[in-house]
Enzyme design. Structure first.
Site, PDB file in Angstrom:
ATOM      1  N   CYS B  29       0.844  -1.207   0.000  1.00 38.09           N
ATOM      2  CA  CYS B  29       0.000   0.000   0.000  1.00 38.09           C
ATOM      3  C   CYS B  29       0.876   1.252   0.000  1.00 38.09           C
ATOM      4  O   CYS B  29       1.657   1.482   0.927  1.00 38.09           O
ATOM      5  CB  CYS B  29      -0.920  -0.072   1.216  1.00 38.09           C
ATOM      6  SG  CYS B  29      -1.403   1.478   1.942  1.00 38.09           S
ATOM      7  N   CYS B  32       0.604   3.783   2.862  1.00 35.41           N
ATOM      8  CA  CYS B  32       1.149   3.213   4.108  1.00 35.41           C
ATOM      9  C   CYS B  32       2.656   3.411   4.156  1.00 35.41           C
ATOM     10  O   CYS B  32       3.229   3.687   5.213  1.00 35.41           O
ATOM     11  CB  CYS B  32       0.836   1.712   4.199  1.00 35.41           C
ATOM     12  SG  CYS B  32      -0.913   1.334   4.116  1.00 35.41           S
TER      13      CYS B  32
END
Lengths: 307, 106
Positions: B29, B32
């Protein structure tokens, strides 16, 4: 703080401008804003960045561009620009920490952001089933029933991507025709997990703690119905991040900054604009990088010759 | 920063003296990845206020499901063993800290 070149934005365009300006020995600062890395942070594989013959992850590419910009001395600051005075000399950028940066020239590379539907329930359920990033959030919808709103390439791409996880994907589009390219549309139409709801509009996102359904209006007979869905992915296009400049710079009807054809020059001398905040046609990482390069070269010329 | 799993999650959360901000994330991600160094950088200045834990949703799917995490990164603030607030999406350091403080103030 005073600089020769102030760059606003940290996507391919802003970083490329920073590489060129700092490598030309100009005292350069780049303000990243709230989304360092820009739209590519939300993608997975970037397969069309020249030189990366096997493709590269969007976030990885952005990390490399950032390192490359820093290598030649550009200062990269995790601050947002909240207000600008582009007419004064030097130009003044007010920052999110309350300080002001003075810059001889300014390069605007603030890009574009995803549009939202702006209907009841949407913001409340953001991160609870409402998403603008299938690659980030698709994972959580294994075996679920999700909707994608939009009729362009990004809607088709999201729909196709989501079928890796979801058991059913419904594309909801307010018209009977698609803006998507033929190849993307055909790929979606041939996918057995994807169905289409045309001439339809989402008017409310239903659910308390998580999305449970959508209220959908049929635009032909004006009736509406509540249908069960576990997730909503919004892919209805982008808007340029130009709001804080629009009272000083010329923008078009949709808010894209207007530049002199073939250049990155705005209507104010010494202020340049590059990337998706200008370009609503091509919107590629490599075109954004290209105009970021032009902006830095034009800023350099303006600083040394005042023209 | 502590990595949490189904086996130790409840005991860590309930025994934590300070409120704990738990970052639900995954290695694939992008946002993230943006947040990981930011979380590291804010930890020292805020160690009187809160601690930070991490849950890898790839490995700990049960925890993600239990807390209805449908987007990453999602940050859930726990106090006295229960959730008192959450927000999703990447944010710069100063904004992140303000959001957590806002939740802590109630």
């Amino acid at each position: 703080m005073s600089y020769q070149v102030g760059i606003i934005g940290a996507g391919p365009s802003g970083y490329t401008a920073a590489i060129y300006a700092s490598r030309a020995n100009l005292n350069t600062v780049l303000f990243t804003g709230l989304e360092p890395g820009g739209q590519l942070m939300l993608t997975s594989d970037v397969e069309n960045w020249p030189g990366e013959e096997h493709g590269i992850l969007g976030p990885e590419l952005m990390a490399k561009l950032r390192t490359q910009a820093g290598r030649f001395g550009a200062e990269i600051k995790e601050l947002s620009v909240t207000a600008v005075d582009l007419i004064s000399h030097p130009k003044k950028l007010t920052l999110s920490n309350g300080t002001v940066a003075e810059c001889e020239s300014v390069i605007i590379a603030t890009g574009a952001s995803a549009k939202w539907l702006d209907v009841p329930g949407e913001s409340k359920l953001l991160g609870r089933g409402v998403s603008a990033c299938a690659t980030c959030d698709g994972f959580f919808f294994k075996g679920k029933n999700v909707a994608v709103v939009g009729g362009g390439d990004s809607a088709m791409e999201e729909a196709n991507f989501l079928t890796k996880f979801a058991s059913r994907v419904t594309v909801i589009h307010r018209s009977a025709e698609f803006k998507a390219s033929k190849i993307m549309l055909t790929r979606a139409q041939n996918n057995p997990k994807i169905s289409f709801k045309m001439n339809a509009k989402v008017v409310e996102v239903l659910g308390e703690d998580r999305v449970t359904g959508l209220k959908i209006e049929n635009l032909i007979d004006q009736t509406s119905a509540d249908l069960p869905f576990d997730g909503l992915f919004v892919a209805i296009g982008h808007f340029p991040n130009s709001a804080i400049f629009a009272n000083q710079l010329t923008v078009d009807r949709k808010g894209y900054i207007t530049v002199l054809a073939g250049t990155t020059q705005t209507n104010i001398p010494g202020v340049f604009a590059a990337g998706d905040v200008v370009d609503h046609l091509y919107r590629q990482a490599v075109t954004a990088a290209g105009t970021g390069c032009i902006a830095a070269l034009e800023a350099e010329r303006w600083i040394s010759h005042g023209a | 920063m502590k990595e949490l799993s189904t086996t130790d999650f409840d005991s860590v959360i309930s025994q934590s003296e300070l409120p704990m901000v738990v970052d639900f994330w995954a290695p694939w991600c992008g946002p993230c990845k943006v947040m990981a160094p930011i979380l590291e950088s804010i930890a020292p200045d805020n160690q009187q206020l809160f601690t930070v834990g991490k849950v890898n949703v790839d490995d700990q799917g049960d925890l993600a499901m239990r807390f209805n995490v449908l987007s990453i990164p999602t940050f859930i603030v726990f106090k006295g063993g229960s959730e008192i607030g959450r927000f999703a999406g990447a944010a710069p350091a100063a904004v992140f800290v303000e959001k957590v403080k806002g939740i802590l103030r109630g």
